[in-house]
Write a protein that holds these residues in place. Structure first.
Motif, mmCIF file in Angstrom:
data_model
loop_
_atom_site.group_PDB
_atom_site.id
_atom_site.type_symbol
_atom_site.label_atom_id
_atom_site.label_comp_id
_atom_site.label_asym_id
_atom_site.label_seq_id
_atom_site.Cartn_x
_atom_site.Cartn_y
_atom_site.Cartn_z
ATOM 1 N N MET A 151 -39.470 42.122 -24.118
ATOM 2 C CA MET A 151 -38.694 42.662 -23.002
ATOM 3 C C MET A 151 -38.289 44.120 -23.224
ATOM 4 O O MET A 151 -37.868 44.808 -22.293
ATOM 5 C CB MET A 151 -37.446 41.807 -22.763
ATOM 6 C CG MET A 151 -37.766 40.382 -22.318
ATOM 7 S SD MET A 151 -36.287 39.462 -21.841
ATOM 8 C CE MET A 151 -35.778 40.376 -20.390
ATOM 9 N N LEU A 152 -38.412 44.578 -24.462
ATOM 10 C CA LEU A 152 -38.076 45.976 -24.764
ATOM 11 C C LEU A 152 -39.344 46.796 -24.980
ATOM 12 O O LEU A 152 -39.339 47.805 -25.670
ATOM 13 C CB LEU A 152 -37.179 46.033 -26.001
ATOM 14 C CG LEU A 152 -35.849 45.274 -25.886
ATOM 15 C CD1 LEU A 152 -35.051 45.388 -27.182
ATOM 16 C CD2 LEU A 152 -35.025 45.808 -24.719
ATOM 17 N N GLN A 153 -40.442 46.350 -24.359
ATOM 18 C CA GLN A 153 -41.716 47.056 -24.479
ATOM 19 C C GLN A 153 -42.201 47.487 -23.109
ATOM 20 O O GLN A 153 -41.880 46.872 -22.088
ATOM 21 C CB GLN A 153 -42.764 46.156 -25.149
ATOM 22 C CG GLN A 153 -42.421 45.781 -26.579
ATOM 23 C CD GLN A 153 -43.460 44.859 -27.200
ATOM 24 O OE1 GLN A 153 -44.417 44.462 -26.555
ATOM 25 N NE2 GLN A 153 -43.251 44.539 -28.467
ATOM 26 N N THR A 154 -42.981 48.539 -23.116
ATOM 27 C CA THR A 154 -43.628 49.042 -21.896
ATOM 28 C C THR A 154 -45.111 49.183 -22.191
ATOM 29 O O THR A 154 -45.495 49.889 -23.143
ATOM 30 C CB THR A 154 -43.051 50.404 -21.468
ATOM 31 O OG1 THR A 154 -41.642 50.261 -21.241
ATOM 32 C CG2 THR A 154 -43.741 50.906 -20.205
ATOM 33 N N ASP A 186 -40.404 50.489 -26.309
ATOM 34 C CA ASP A 186 -39.853 51.554 -25.459
ATOM 35 C C ASP A 186 -38.433 51.843 -25.941
ATOM 36 O O ASP A 186 -37.498 51.055 -25.705
ATOM 37 C CB ASP A 186 -39.841 51.095 -23.999
ATOM 38 C CG ASP A 186 -39.475 52.222 -23.046
ATOM 39 O OD1 ASP A 186 -38.807 53.171 -23.494
ATOM 40 O OD2 ASP A 186 -39.837 52.122 -21.861
ATOM 41 N N GLU A 222 -30.853 51.312 -23.490
ATOM 42 C CA GLU A 222 -30.239 50.754 -22.289
ATOM 43 C C GLU A 222 -29.629 49.383 -22.584
ATOM 44 O O GLU A 222 -28.524 49.051 -22.165
ATOM 45 C CB GLU A 222 -31.297 50.648 -21.182
ATOM 46 C CG GLU A 222 -30.864 49.851 -19.947
ATOM 47 C CD GLU A 222 -29.722 50.512 -19.194
ATOM 48 O OE1 GLU A 222 -29.015 49.801 -18.447
ATOM 49 O OE2 GLU A 222 -29.489 51.727 -19.372
ATOM 50 N N PHE A 223 -30.362 48.538 -23.351
ATOM 51 C CA PHE A 223 -29.893 47.189 -23.688
ATOM 52 C C PHE A 223 -28.611 47.250 -24.527
ATOM 53 O O PHE A 223 -27.674 46.482 -24.315
ATOM 54 C CB PHE A 223 -30.991 46.432 -24.444
ATOM 55 C CG PHE A 223 -30.551 45.086 -24.955
ATOM 56 C CD1 PHE A 223 -30.204 44.067 -24.070
ATOM 57 C CD2 PHE A 223 -30.470 44.842 -26.319
ATOM 58 C CE1 PHE A 223 -29.800 42.833 -24.557
ATOM 59 C CE2 PHE A 223 -30.067 43.609 -26.801
ATOM 60 C CZ PHE A 223 -29.725 42.590 -25.920
ATOM 61 N N ASN A 271 -25.661 48.969 -22.121
ATOM 62 C CA ASN A 271 -25.316 48.335 -20.846
ATOM 63 C C ASN A 271 -24.242 47.278 -21.067
ATOM 64 O O ASN A 271 -24.450 46.312 -21.824
ATOM 65 C CB ASN A 271 -26.562 47.689 -20.244
ATOM 66 C CG ASN A 271 -26.314 47.218 -18.820
ATOM 67 O OD1 ASN A 271 -25.178 46.986 -18.406
ATOM 68 N ND2 ASN A 271 -27.390 47.071 -18.063
ATOM 69 N N SER A 328 -25.263 43.565 -20.667
ATOM 70 C CA SER A 328 -26.198 42.872 -21.583
ATOM 71 C C SER A 328 -25.424 41.985 -22.551
ATOM 72 O O SER A 328 -24.206 42.109 -22.678
ATOM 73 C CB SER A 328 -27.031 43.889 -22.365
ATOM 74 O OG SER A 328 -26.246 44.476 -23.391
ATOM 75 N N ALA A 362 -36.189 53.798 -24.869
ATOM 76 C CA ALA A 362 -35.213 53.906 -23.781
ATOM 77 C C ALA A 362 -34.679 52.541 -23.393
ATOM 78 O O ALA A 362 -33.484 52.356 -23.112
ATOM 79 C CB ALA A 362 -35.843 54.596 -22.571
ATOM 80 N N LYS A 363 -35.551 51.540 -23.366
ATOM 81 C CA LYS A 363 -35.127 50.187 -23.022
ATOM 82 C C LYS A 363 -34.166 49.637 -24.069
ATOM 83 O O LYS A 363 -33.217 48.920 -23.758
ATOM 84 C CB LYS A 363 -36.337 49.266 -22.867
ATOM 85 C CG LYS A 363 -37.111 49.479 -21.582
ATOM 86 C CD LYS A 363 -38.222 48.439 -21.419
ATOM 87 C CE LYS A 363 -38.933 48.613 -20.078
ATOM 88 N NZ LYS A 363 -39.986 47.592 -19.892
#
Length: 957
Positions: free
Chosen positions: A94-97, A102, A108-109, A112, A115, A104-105
């Motif tokens: 879920m933290l991959q692009t 990623d 953000e996690f 946020n 989360s 940035a993800k």
């Protein structure tokens, strides 16, 4: 992970507790799910329900291991940084692009407020601590490259040495020949020490269909024609047909009935013999063999030549020793005879004998009327009645006439013999010219000597001779006979008698041999008695015991009835024992290097390369293994080794076998035994054997166990009743009764029982007259035992110590001989003699072959790890001093060291590193687990416990 954290586990979700920490079904499923999917994909149809159960147990063990690490990380206070937890989050999808992490993800996690990062953080820190501790343990326990290299060399390094053994068992007490006698024997028997002519062939093999194949005849005709063309081309110096594979016989003796690799072929053997005498003949064939047509070329010849003295010395000494011992034995027996001539004094008589062969009687043709008259007058005697009887006679027939004729001729022959021998006996009595009289009457007159106990000839047996000699002196000059002896009628007259006659040695050889042997045994006994008298304290009788016992037989296993449900329950109960490691089914072809040095090694390698080339060109592996392999255990079955797992073979062989795929053939592999070519037939993955495969084994084991258990219970009950003062005879009646064998020593078998497990150790501690508190197993019985009185050890009398005392005398003599030979060799070595020349009389230096450190077996010596260890420590060419071994002494010279193939080390390094890591890691893990209480709540993981393997689910934390 960024997913919502799991809720607190309910009681139904907890499958185990470790030191009070719950292990949940969710924890297990997270690890087991991917692991089982991976296994199912890899194994396909082989992923059975049995494999599934074992895989689940592996996954459970891995979960427990991680929990142990979590507890240990907390105890040690392993520091976890934010970078450590971030590294775990980086792996979440879920933290991959686009499949890549990623940043940035992640940021953000973490930032946020919606989360679950902070809720997840304690668990993440625990995971990170476990991973960090696991890495630290791996770093701590992973061996260095130098350690792995040292272990590799320890396992695969080899040493080869030549050695001269002198062993006590080889010291002969019979005479031995001396060095001058060796030379004399060698010169006197030049034809016995010749190197036979040898020849080597390279041959072209054209295979044929089987004998029962319908295409055999045309194929044979085509192969012969092709073989003729090949032979013509070879004679012309060309090879028209290059598609045929070539093979090499190696050097073999001309005249040998079997040609290596080609078997027995009289035509080929005759051609080889011709090629040996005709140097220009170098192409042989074509010849038909059972499975092929072959054409051969002579590629090497070695002419017949005398064997050099030193090379032949071992054989020369053996033969010279045999001759000397034979001569010494003959001389000893003749000396015994001469020293005891009076003992052989007997009676000899000289006779004149006349013998008439009944076979010389000339039968007449008797007319039928005369036969009938005889029958009427005397026929009743044929039926056991007197002639005077008036009983009725059956009518005469042709068969009766044949019987009557035989009876009449026998009577006539007897009358003829009696009348002739009366004349001859009268002639003997009047001293007339007996020979002429005998000839005139168709008899033979002869003079002969007879000696008591010796058969004169086929007429006068020893019994007849004894009866003649009994009255020889008193009956001198008297005629005896006629007497019927076999097919002769005989009369004789004693002309002279000698009561002080000594027969010649040859006449009494058998008697001398027997009495000489008896006398030698008496001398040995006298020496044994002297040894006994000088060392009386060494000869004592063992402590002996008396017992009473009752034996309860164990019923046969096939009498025990078992249901399928019981067998399956037993299978599930012990499922861990049915796990099997990865196995392979392979064949191999061995060219041995056990005998010889570098030259032999090079030839063996060349031959192995040649055979590998033939296999690569389509030759049948099993056929070549049958014909060429020098492994006696597998050659007959085409090199088949059956199934084996890791570690069963020497390391080089093991690595090569497990690196192959089914159907593949290896390169030439060198081991301490020689050069191998391997072919992999099949491979079995590690897993659990299915129930149907082991059903019969389980039935046999469980039935035997049940039979043992039932008999043991009966024996225990019986022992308790006996211990409570029940009447032994009454209680034992149904089990064969109360038995009281003769006394016996602790290390001896009990009469009627054999060796009884554990009884020898218990007897000294058991009180007399009371039934032992335990029962004992003896063969197919359980035994209740009541010790009786103890017969203490005492000084043995000579008869009790006789055998051992005589053996001690012989051992002392052998030791003295060994000491003399050792001293002589040590002196010669000190004076500069070479070990090779000193070993020549003993058959030359022995070759150890390549020996590994863990393989302490030395040919002719047996297990000698100390010798192997010293050889590894010595330098090539270094000669040892006298080294004591189990049965004597040895001198050795190191020929070569082989530290192992560097390429093989590179290939084995990873596997060996992992093995050494686990050898250190697993004890640490088990030690930590012993300090923690493990409660297994889920029945599926409680059935069979075993030490977990740090594999499969990995040790990655």
């Amino acid at each position: 992970t960024p997913n919502a954290p799991p809720a607190a586990p309910g009681a139904a979700d907890v499958i185990a507790r470790l030191a009070g920490r719950p292990i949940t079904r969710d924890q297990y499923d997270r690890l087991a799910g991917p692991y089982l999917v991976q296994l199912r994909t890899q194994m396909g149809a082989a992923f059975t329900s049995d494999v599934m159960r074992t895989a689940k147990q592996n996954a459970f063990d891995e979960v427990v291991r991680r929990e142990v690490l979590a507890i240990e990380a907390e105890r040690q206070g392993v520091v976890v940084t934010e970078a450590d937890t971030d590294s775990l989050l980086r792996q979440d999808q879920m933290l991959q692009t686009n499949g890549k992490f990623d940043p940035a993800k992640l940021q953000e996690f973490k930032m946020n407020p919606q989360s679950n990062y902070f809720q997840l953080l304690p668990r993440l820190r625990e995971f990170a601590a476990v991973a960090k501790l696991d890495r630290q343990l791996h770093e701590r326990f992973t061996p260095s490259r130098a350690e792995v290299r040292a272990e590799f060399e320890k396992r695969s390094a080899q040493v080869r040495f030549s050695f001269l053994p002198l062993q006590l068992r080889d010291m002969s007490l019979e005479p031995e020949s001396t060095a001058p006698e060796w030379e004399a024997y060698y010169k006197a028997h030049p034809g016995d020490f010749v190197k036979r002519a040898r020849i080597r062939l390279r041959y072209y093999r054209l295979p044929l269909p089987g004998a029962t194949d319908s295409t055999r005849a045309p194929a044979e005709s085509l192969a012969f024609e092709r073989g003729r063309r090949m032979a013509d081309s070879l004679r012309a110096g060309t090879l028209a047909d290059s598609s045929a594979g070539t093979l090499d016989t190696g050097l073999f003796d001309v005249g040998a009935p079997v040609v290596p690799g080609l078997g027995r072929s009289p035509e080929l053997a005759a051609a080889v013999a011709q090629a040996d005498t005709v140097p220009s003949l170098h192409v042989l064939g074509p010849f038909k063999l059972p499975d092929a047509v072959i054409v051969a070329t002579v590629v090497e010849r070695q002419a017949k030549q005398p064997q050099p003295f030193l090379e032949a010395l071992g054989n020369v000494k053996r033969r010279a020793d045999a001759d000397k011992r034979k001569a010494a034995a003959e001389a000893d027996r003749r000396a015994w005879y001469e020293a005891n001539r009076e003992h052989y004094k007997t009676v000899r008589a000289t006779l004149t004998r006349v013998r008439l062969s009944l076979a010389t009687f000339k039968e007449r043709d008797i007319p039928a009327p005369e036969l009938d008259r005889w029958y009427q007058a005397h026929g009743r005697t044929l039926y056991g009645m007197p002639d005077s009887s008036k009983s009725w006679l059956p009518p005469v027939t042709d068969s009766l006439r044949r019987i009557v004729r035989a009876r009449m001729l026998a009577s006539e022959r007897d009358r003829w013999a009696t009348s002739t021998m009366e004349k001859l006996a009268a002639g003997l009595g009047t001293s007339r010219e007996v020979a002429a009289l005998a000839r005139a009457n168709g008899a033979v007159a002869e003079t002969l000597s007879v000696v008591r106990g010796v058969a004169a000839d086929s007429v006068f047996t020893p019994a007849v001779v004894d009866s003649i000699l009994t009255g020889a002196m008193a009956g001198k000059g008297l005629v005896r006979g006629p007497r019927r002896l076999g097919m002769y009628s005989v009369a004789w007259r004693v002309d002279a008698a000698d009561t002080a006659y000594v027969p010649a040695f040859e006449a009494v050889r058998a008697r001398v041999e027997m009495e000489f042997t008896t006398d030698k045994e008496k001398k040995d006994e006298a020496e044994g008695r002297a040894r006994y008298e000088q060392h009386r304290s060494e000869y004592v009788t063992p402590v002996k015991y008396t017992i009473d016992y009752v034996a309860v037989p164990i019923p046969p296993a096939d009498s025990v009835r078992l249901s399928d449900a019981e067998l399956k329950a037993e299978y599930q109960k012990n499922i861990a024992s049915y796990r099997q490691e990865e196995q392979v089914h392979a064949r191999h072809l061995l060219i041995s290097t056990r005998e010889g040095g570098a030259d032999v090694d090079a030839k063996a390698k060349a031959r192995a390369d040649s055979l590998l080339a033939a296999i690569r060109h389509g030759a049948d592996f099993a056929d070549l293994a049958k014909r060429f392999s020098q492994d006696p255990g597998s050659a007959a079955t085409g090199g088949d080794l059956g199934w084996f797992g890791h570690g069963r073979m020497v390391p080089e062989f093991d690595r090569a076998a497990f690196a192959l795929k089914p159907g593949e053939v290896s390169a030439v592999v060198k081991t301490q035994f020689g050069y191998h070519i391997l072919k992999l037939e099949e491979r079995k993955a590690a897993g659990t054997r299915p129930f149907d495969e082991v059903r019969n084994d389980i039935r046999a084991a469980l039935a035997a166990s049940r039979a043992d258990s039932s008999a043991r219970k009966v024996a225990e009950m019986l022992r308790r009743r006996l211990a409570l003062a029940a009447d032994p005879k009454a209680v034992a009646a149904r089990y064969g009764g109360l038995r009281s064998p003769p006394s016996f020593a602790a290390n001896e078998a009990v009469n009627g029982l054999g060796f009884v497990q554990g009884l020898a150790a218990d007897l000294p501690k058991l009180p007399a007259g009371r039934w032992a508190p335990a029962i004992y197993r003896s063969g197919q019985s359980f035994v209740a035992v009541r010790p009786g009185h103890v017969i203490p050890s005492r000084p043995a009398d000579f008869e009790e110590a006789r055998v051992q005392a005589i053996q001690d005398v012989m051992t002392a003599r052998r030791q003295a001989l060994l000491d003399q030979k050792v001293a002589a060799i040590r002196s010669a070595l000190a004076a500069g003699a070479k070990l090779d020349s000193l070993a020549a009389p003993y058959g030359g230096l022995k070759d150890s072959g390549p020996v590994s450190p863990g393989f302490g077996f030395v040919p002719t010596l047996g297990p000698e790890p100390r010798l192997v260890q010293r050889a590894f420590a010595a330098k090539p060419g270094e000669l040892s001093d006298t080294l004591k071994v189990a049965q004597g002494v040895v001198w050795y010279r190191v020929e070569s060291h082989n530290p192992g193939d560097p390429k093989a080390f590179e290939a084995a390094q990873a596997q060996l590193t992992q093995e050494l890591l686990l050898q250190r890691y697993m004890p640490w893990l088990e030690e930590r687990k012993r300090t923690l209480k493990l409660e297994i709540l889920a029945p599926e993981f409680r059935a069979a416990r075993r030490p977990p393997a740090v594999a499969g689910a990995s040790t990655g934390g």
